[in-house]
Write an enzyme that holds these catalytic residues in place. Structure first.
Site, PDB file in Angstrom:
ATOM      1  N   LYS A   6       0.689  -1.366   0.029  1.00  9.93           N
ATOM      2  CA  LYS A   6       0.043   0.017   0.029  1.00  9.93           C
ATOM      3  C   LYS A   6       0.953   1.549  -0.313  1.00  9.93           C
ATOM      4  O   LYS A   6       0.374   2.329  -0.375  1.00  9.93           O
ATOM      5  CB  LYS A   6      -1.196   0.073   1.131  1.00  9.93           C
ATOM      6  CG  LYS A   6      -0.222   0.319   2.539  1.00  9.93           C
ATOM      7  CD  LYS A   6      -1.226   0.124   3.784  1.00  9.93           C
ATOM      8  CE  LYS A   6      -0.657   0.364   4.955  1.00  9.93           C
ATOM      9  NZ  LYS A   6      -1.475  -0.051   6.151  1.00  9.93           N
ATOM     10  N   ARG A  66      -7.013   0.929  17.661  1.00 11.63           N
ATOM     11  CA  ARG A  66      -7.316   1.162  16.386  1.00 11.63           C
ATOM     12  C   ARG A  66      -8.358  -0.032  16.140  1.00 11.63           C
ATOM     13  O   ARG A  66      -9.278  -0.281  17.013  1.00 11.63           O
ATOM     14  CB  ARG A  66      -6.261   1.374  15.421  1.00 11.63           C
ATOM     15  CG  ARG A  66      -6.887   1.859  14.182  1.00 11.63           C
ATOM     16  CD  ARG A  66      -5.765   1.933  12.878  1.00 11.63           C
ATOM     17  NE  ARG A  66      -5.399   0.994  12.199  1.00 11.63           N
ATOM     18  CZ  ARG A  66      -4.394   0.730  11.315  1.00 11.63           C
ATOM     19  NH1 ARG A  66      -3.825   1.956  10.830  1.00 11.63           N
ATOM     20  NH2 ARG A  66      -4.267  -0.200  10.707  1.00 11.63           N
TER      21      ARG A  66
HETATM   22  C1  PLP Z   1      -0.288  -0.641   6.878  1.00 14.69           C
HETATM   23  C2  PLP Z   1      -0.278  -1.820   7.499  1.00 14.69           C
HETATM   24  C3  PLP Z   1       0.796  -2.909   7.725  1.00 14.69           C
HETATM   25  C4  PLP Z   1       2.001  -2.376   7.072  1.00 14.69           C
HETATM   26  O1  PLP Z   1       2.747  -1.310   8.012  1.00 14.69           O
HETATM   27  P1  PLP Z   1       4.169  -0.754   7.773  1.00 14.69           P
HETATM   28  O2  PLP Z   1       4.397   0.088   8.966  1.00 14.69           O
HETATM   29  O3  PLP Z   1       4.154   0.075   6.395  1.00 14.69           O
HETATM   30  O4  PLP Z   1       4.924  -2.065   7.809  1.00 14.69           O
HETATM   31  C5  PLP Z   1       0.618  -3.697   8.610  1.00 14.69           C
HETATM   32  N1  PLP Z   1      -0.689  -4.324   8.967  1.00 14.69           N
HETATM   33  C6  PLP Z   1      -1.797  -3.302   8.835  1.00 14.69           C
HETATM   34  C7  PLP Z   1      -2.730  -3.827   9.564  1.00 14.69           C
HETATM   35  C8  PLP Z   1      -1.584  -2.024   8.386  1.00 14.69           C
HETATM   36  O5  PLP Z   1      -2.691  -1.293   8.108  1.00 14.69           O
END
Ligand code: PLP
Length: 362
Positions: free
Chosen positions: A37, A135
């Site tokens: 993402k 969250r």
């Molecule tokens: C965005 C996200 C990740 C990855 O996060 P990073 O900090 O980019 O490694 C993992 N788990 C969830 C639920 C996320 O929303």
């Protein structure tokens, strides 16, 4: 055309190798999810992830991104994973494109069960547990609710509870530690005992958890991580250190100067609010040499841009302009010159999402 985001694919491969080594060789991750993402599922980066046999899941928070590579991932033997708990309105697409779905609301799981039944599929899920970041997820202290939820999931014909997952350092900025992750593993063991099942995935977080492996403090039962920023930019996001073997230069943003003028550092007239409704702060530095580059807050996040030329300072900007102080620069900046930056997470995210930033692969 400018602005350009240069993506160095060899450096992306280097970072991927580093995080695979840390999690699967030094740590005890049985499975690894790499997250797309942060670069809007860039197709060239996705190809690299999908071709890496140590990657088990290609993950994203947006179903649309996952849909763009689900077929390719399956061809290469990878599975897809949805990070954001799904909207009730996107469950048909979830069933179609997502192999493993993170989820927390029983109401949505019931709807997902129904959609999976219609499609003749058994949908794998991870039940999200909130360990205090506040969250998403079922709150870890409310064990009764967790067990009731698991009870009902186990009656669903088309849902397969593969494990549990936790997300930290996102809303509440809570840092994963041996302590809170051990408590999370305890939730997994408790579910297994009370319901007579096995949970084969205990997913211990994102890029803020990976530092625990290097310190030898990752609790035994954590066997999966979901990594985006650590892989793309080499960051341990818990304490902002660099992970061994990674580079922060996989992305270089190149912008073009459209104006260079000598002007005062203090604006003249009554100060109101800027284009984003904020009251600006100015420091009097006398007459400055100011350069404007053709990029703005629509394409980048000014707080996560670092000029490669350390003699330049970012003054501020608006939607389409960024103003630089080039007074102290040894290079004599002129209109048409290119100014380069390394990007942090916010700028990488915006630059790969903005249709105005061209991508150049190196
Ligand atoms: C965005 C996200 C990740 C990855 O996060 P990073 O900090 O980019 O490694 C993992 N788990 C969830 C639920 C996320 O929303």
């Amino acid at each position: 055309m400018y602005p350009q985001l240069e993506i160095h694919l060899d450096r992306i491969r280097q970072n991927l190798d580093a995080v695979c080594r840390i999690t699967k060789e030094e740590g005890h991750c049985k499975t690894l999810a790499i997250v797309t993402k942060g670069v809007c599922a860039d197709p060239e980066i996705v190809k690299i992830i999908i071709s890496e046999p140590r990657v088990d899941y290609v993950a994203d928070s947006r179903v649309k991104n996952i849909a763009s590579y689900a077929d390719l991932a399956h061809e290469k033997g990878r599975k897809t994973m949805l990070l954001r708990i799904p909207m009730p309105s996107e469950l048909i697409e979830v069933v179609r494109y997502v192999d493993l779905c993170q989820i927390s609301e029983l109401q949505t799981i019931r709807l997902l069960n129904r959609e999976a039944e219609k499609a003749g599929k058994k949908q794998d899920i991870l039940l999200m547990i909130d360990m205090g970041d506040l969250r998403e997820g079922l709150f870890f202290k409310n064990r009764e609710k967790i067990h009731q939820t698991v009870d009902e999931i186990l009656t669903m014909e088309n849902i397969n509870l593969r494990g549990i997952s936790v997300n930290l350092t996102c809303y509440g900025a809570i840092i994963p530690k041996n302590d809170n992750l051990s408590q999370f593993v305890a939730v997994a063991r408790e579910i297994e005992e009370q319901h007579g099942i096995r949970l084969d995935i205990v997913s211990g977080g994102n890029s803020s958890s990976i530092y625990l492996i290097g310190k030898g403090e990752m609790p035994e039962g954590i066997n999966n991580l979901r990594l985006g920023e650590s892989f793309l930019l080499g960051n341990d996001t818990a304490y902002c250190t660099k992970l061994p073997g990674t580079t922060d230069q996989a992305f270089i943003l190149r912008t073009q100067i459209v104006e260079v003028q000598q002007k005062p550092s203090l604006p003249i007239g009554e100060v109101g609010v800027d284009a984003f409704g904020q009251k600006p702060y100015y420091e009097d530095r006398g007459i400055m040499k100011r350069a404007i580059i053709a990029i703005g807050k629509q394409d980048v996040d000014l707080d996560s841009l670092t000029p490669l030329d350390t003699e330049i300072e970012i003054m501020g900007g608006s939607s389409d302009h960024v103003i630089l102080d080039v007074t102290k620069a040894s290079r004599d900046y002129k209109v048409g010159d290119i100014v380069e930056f390394t990007v942090g997470y916010g700028s990488m995210l915006k630059a790969t999402t903005s249709p105005y930033v061209e991508r150049v692969y190196k």
